[in-house]
Design an enzyme around this catalytic site. Structure first.
Site, PDB file in Angstrom:
ATOM      1  N   HIS A  61       0.858  -1.180   0.000  1.00 18.75           N
ATOM      2  CA  HIS A  61       0.000   0.000   0.000  1.00 18.75           C
ATOM      3  C   HIS A  61       0.898   1.235   0.000  1.00 18.75           C
ATOM      4  CE1 HIS A  61       0.970  -0.623   4.205  1.00 18.75           C
ATOM      5  NE2 HIS A  61       0.403   0.523   4.558  1.00 18.75           N
ATOM      6  N   HIS A  63       1.259   3.924   2.210  1.00 21.28           N
ATOM      7  CA  HIS A  63       1.668   4.686   3.376  1.00 21.28           C
ATOM      8  C   HIS A  63       3.185   4.870   3.347  1.00 21.28           C
ATOM      9  CE1 HIS A  63      -2.158   3.923   5.995  1.00 21.28           C
ATOM     10  NE2 HIS A  63      -2.244   5.023   5.276  1.00 21.28           N
ATOM     11  N   ASP A  65       5.676   4.650   5.342  1.00 23.36           N
ATOM     12  CA  ASP A  65       6.628   3.693   5.906  1.00 23.36           C
ATOM     13  C   ASP A  65       6.803   2.453   5.037  1.00 23.36           C
ATOM     14  OD1 ASP A  65       3.989   3.060   6.599  1.00 23.36           O
ATOM     15  OD2 ASP A  65       4.576   1.978   8.410  1.00 23.36           O
ATOM     16  N   HIS A  66       6.061   2.386   3.927  1.00 22.60           N
ATOM     17  CA  HIS A  66       6.192   1.255   3.008  1.00 22.60           C
ATOM     18  C   HIS A  66       6.731   1.653   1.629  1.00 22.60           C
ATOM     19  CE1 HIS A  66       4.036  -1.737   5.551  1.00 22.60           C
ATOM     20  NE2 HIS A  66       3.626  -0.616   6.108  1.00 22.60           N
ATOM     21  N   HIS A 138      -7.205  -2.759   5.592  1.00 24.38           N
ATOM     22  CA  HIS A 138      -6.524  -1.646   6.258  1.00 24.38           C
ATOM     23  C   HIS A 138      -7.376  -0.396   6.049  1.00 24.38           C
ATOM     24  CE1 HIS A 138      -3.277   0.288   8.213  1.00 24.38           C
ATOM     25  NE2 HIS A 138      -2.694   0.814   7.161  1.00 24.38           N
ATOM     26  N   ASP A 206      -0.195  -4.535   7.847  1.00 25.72           N
ATOM     27  CA  ASP A 206      -1.150  -3.427   7.863  1.00 25.72           C
ATOM     28  C   ASP A 206      -2.566  -3.887   7.530  1.00 25.72           C
ATOM     29  OD1 ASP A 206       0.422  -0.408   7.716  1.00 25.72           O
ATOM     30  OD2 ASP A 206       1.583  -2.239   7.515  1.00 25.72           O
ATOM     31  N   HIS A 265       6.658  -5.772  11.473  1.00 26.63           N
ATOM     32  CA  HIS A 265       5.926  -4.504  11.490  1.00 26.63           C
ATOM     33  C   HIS A 265       5.512  -4.118  12.915  1.00 26.63           C
ATOM     34  CE1 HIS A 265       2.917  -1.416  10.378  1.00 26.63           C
ATOM     35  NE2 HIS A 265       3.698  -1.265   9.317  1.00 26.63           N
TER      36      HIS A 265
END
Length: 307
Positions: A61, A63, A65-66, A138, A206, A265
């Site tokens: 996805h 976000h 942090d990814h 998510h 997530d 995670h």
């Protein structure tokens, strides 16, 4: 053999001893990466692996942090003199998101090809990997991935001889090719045995625990699953932010029965995941605390497994 390395295990923000979540796999000279948080290129270097043969990036996805490590990783690949195409797989909008991040990495010596996933489930075959994407739950569109290495049956030389198949066709038939000799057609099923068990790694993060995860991870050699919170008192927080606890991950593993599950995670507040591992192991004994740089060599059934 499939090499798997959990490059980073952190969620939300990198910590001094914990990179953001990403996972790299190596098979037959080709590398595949799932997610690319900040610091991924450093984690790869710390492991002693290289970015040059990185052919596929799967994004769960969008976000930060990814995906925030993508510009640096792409520039690192550029400096490694890569020229072969790179394939990036992700949810709807993946091309727009990646090209937005490329504002600071506009010129690359290799093309990027995008595969956008819009369906609840989709299978993609590339570079010897069979990638099964599945939508999870998510607060934005997010996918998990099963990375499979299929294995053909054994070649039956005695059968090939009995059928009078010329030797020059044996190798192509083993590779799944249909061969023609005048008016005679030889097909792989004429000389290949039943397909053998391959390898499977299922990766999800997530998300809340939803049935599709257990279904996709069923019988996996390795199940890498989010464990955002280990503390039982944070179960409501996990529900609110669409994440999972160790206990919820372990229940998914118990349903799926993979050979092993690695947790990943972690919340920045979860400084010692090992404190909460015993309760998860009561639910699924083969639960392992994922750590940055942890890796395994997954072997086919007639080979020896190495850690």
């Amino acid at each position: 053999m499939l090499d798997v390395c959990l490059l980073g295990t952190g969620g939300m923000m990198p910590l001094p001893r914990r990179w953001l979540t990403s996972c790299m796999m190596r098979y037959n000279g080709s590398n595949l990466l799932i997610d690319c948080g900040e610091g991924t290129q450093i984690a790869i270097r710390e492991k002693g692996w290289t970015v040059k043969p990185l052919d596929i990036i799967c994004l769960t996805h969008f976000h930060a942090d990814h995906v925030s490590g993508l510009p640096g990783l792409l520039l690192c690949m550029s400096n490694a003199e890569r020229t072969e195409p790179l394939t990036i797989i992700g949810p709807k909008g993946v091309e727009r998101v990646v090209n937005s991040l490329r504002v600071i990495a506009p010129e690359l010596p290799f093309p990027i090809e995008f595969i956008e996933i819009t369906e609840p489930e989709r299978t993609i075959s590339l570079k010897g990997y069979r990638i099964e994407a599945f939508r999870v739950h998510h607060n934005i569109t997010c996918y998990g991935y099963s990375v499979c290495i299929d294995r053909a049956g054994r070649f039956d030389a005695d059968r090939a001889k009995a059928l009078g198949i010329p030797l020059k066709f044996w190798n192509p038939l083993q590779k799944g090719q249909t061969m023609t000799d005048g008016e005679t057609v030889y097909t792989p099923d004429m000389v290949m045995g039943e397909a053998r068990r391959g390898l499977k790694v299922t990766y999800t993060t997530d998300t809340r625990p939803v049935p599709v995860i257990a279904r996709m991870a069923e019988g996996a050699d390795l199940f890498i699953c989010e464990g955002m919170y280990g503390e039982p008192e944070k179960a409501e927080k996990a529900k609110e932010h669409k994440h999972m606890t160790f206990e919820e991950a372990a229940k998914l593993a118990r349903a799926a029965q993979p050979k092993e599950m690695w947790l990943t995670h972690y919340s920045p507040s979860l400084l010692k995941p090992s404190l909460f591992l015993p309760e998860a192991k009561k639910i699924f004994p083969n639960t392992v605390e994922g750590k940055d740089g942890m890796s395994v060599e997954l072997m086919f059934e007639d080979e020896e497994r190495c850690i």
